[in-house]
Design an enzyme around this catalytic site. Structure first.
Site, short mmCIF file in Angstrom:
data_model
loop_
_atom_site.label_atom_id
_atom_site.label_comp_id
_atom_site.label_asym_id
_atom_site.label_seq_id
_atom_site.Cartn_x
_atom_site.Cartn_y
_atom_site.Cartn_z
N ASP A 30 0.85 -1.19 0.00
CA ASP A 30 0.00 0.00 0.00
C ASP A 30 0.89 1.25 0.00
OD1 ASP A 30 -3.21 0.53 1.09
OD2 ASP A 30 -1.77 2.20 1.12
N GLU A 94 -12.07 3.54 -1.07
CA GLU A 94 -11.59 4.65 -1.90
C GLU A 94 -11.29 4.22 -3.33
OE1 GLU A 94 -8.29 5.96 0.49
OE2 GLU A 94 -9.53 7.42 1.55
N HIS A 99 -10.39 -5.16 -3.06
CA HIS A 99 -9.05 -5.50 -2.56
C HIS A 99 -9.12 -5.86 -1.09
CE1 HIS A 99 -9.75 -1.16 -2.34
NE2 HIS A 99 -9.08 -1.17 -1.20
P1 DGP Z 1 -9.64 1.47 0.44
O1 DGP Z 1 -9.97 2.62 1.34
O2 DGP Z 1 -9.98 0.14 1.07
O3 DGP Z 1 -10.25 1.62 -0.95
O4 DGP Z 1 -8.06 1.46 0.29
C1 DGP Z 1 -7.39 1.89 -0.84
C2 DGP Z 1 -5.91 1.80 -0.55
O5 DGP Z 1 -5.21 1.89 -1.77
C3 DGP Z 1 -5.36 2.92 0.34
O6 DGP Z 1 -4.88 2.35 1.55
C4 DGP Z 1 -4.23 3.54 -0.45
C5 DGP Z 1 -3.99 2.55 -1.57
N1 DGP Z 1 -3.61 3.13 -2.84
C6 DGP Z 1 -4.31 4.07 -3.52
N2 DGP Z 1 -3.68 4.38 -4.67
C7 DGP Z 1 -2.55 3.60 -4.71
C8 DGP Z 1 -1.50 3.46 -5.65
O7 DGP Z 1 -1.44 4.10 -6.70
N3 DGP Z 1 -0.52 2.57 -5.34
C9 DGP Z 1 -0.55 1.83 -4.20
N4 DGP Z 1 0.47 0.98 -4.00
N5 DGP Z 1 -1.53 1.94 -3.28
C10 DGP Z 1 -2.51 2.82 -3.54
#
Ligand code: DGP
Length: 117
Positions: A30, A94, A99
């Site tokens: 993340d 988000e 996931h």
């Molecule tokens: P959620 O709130 O469950 O939809 O979590 C989305 C997660 O995705 C958040 O913890 C940050 C992560 N995230 C968002 N954009 C990116 C990205 O471009 N790369 C990575 N590695 N993580 C991301």
């Protein structure tokens, strides 16, 4: 459904710290880690939310758990960890590509935040 950033990560079109990939799922760290180990495990198929899963998805969704277990072992999370799937607005989702969060490496405290943000 609209494509998300996770589809581009799965296809390796944008950089991410991918720690596992097979024909069904991809796992990457993340970008906004909330714990020493914070890995997202995603089905390669773009399912928008947990509210959109079907019987056809059962193999990939089961794979999320077996990969989580293997990654938890690889990360040394023998004291335990948390698996989270946020769903839609009230679940504070988000990114609309289903996931599983794997969080560990410290005591995580009670499950639910009491803040309203
Ligand atoms: P959620 O709130 O469950 O939809 O979590 C989305 C997660 O995705 C958040 O913890 C940050 C992560 N995230 C968002 N954009 C990116 C990205 O471009 N790369 C990575 N590695 N993580 C991301």
């Amino acid at each position: 459904m609209a494509e998300t950033i996770f589809a581009k990560i799965i296809r390796k079109e944008i950089p991410a710290d991918i720690v596992y990939q097979d024909e069904l799922v991809t796992a990457f760290r993340d970008i906004n880690a909330q714990a020493p180990s914070h890995i997202l495990i995603v089905p390669n198929k773009a399912i928008a939310t947990a509210a959109d899963v079907t019987h056809e998805d059962e193999l990939a969704l089961g794979r999320l758990f077996t990969v989580a277990r293997k990654l938890a072992e690889a990360e040394g999370l023998e004291k335990g960890y948390r698996l989270i799937v946020n769903c839609k607005e009230h679940g504070h989702q988000e990114v609309f590509h289903l996931h599983m969060h794997l969080l560990g490496g410290r005591a995580l405290g009670p499950m639910l935040s009491i803040t309203n943000d």
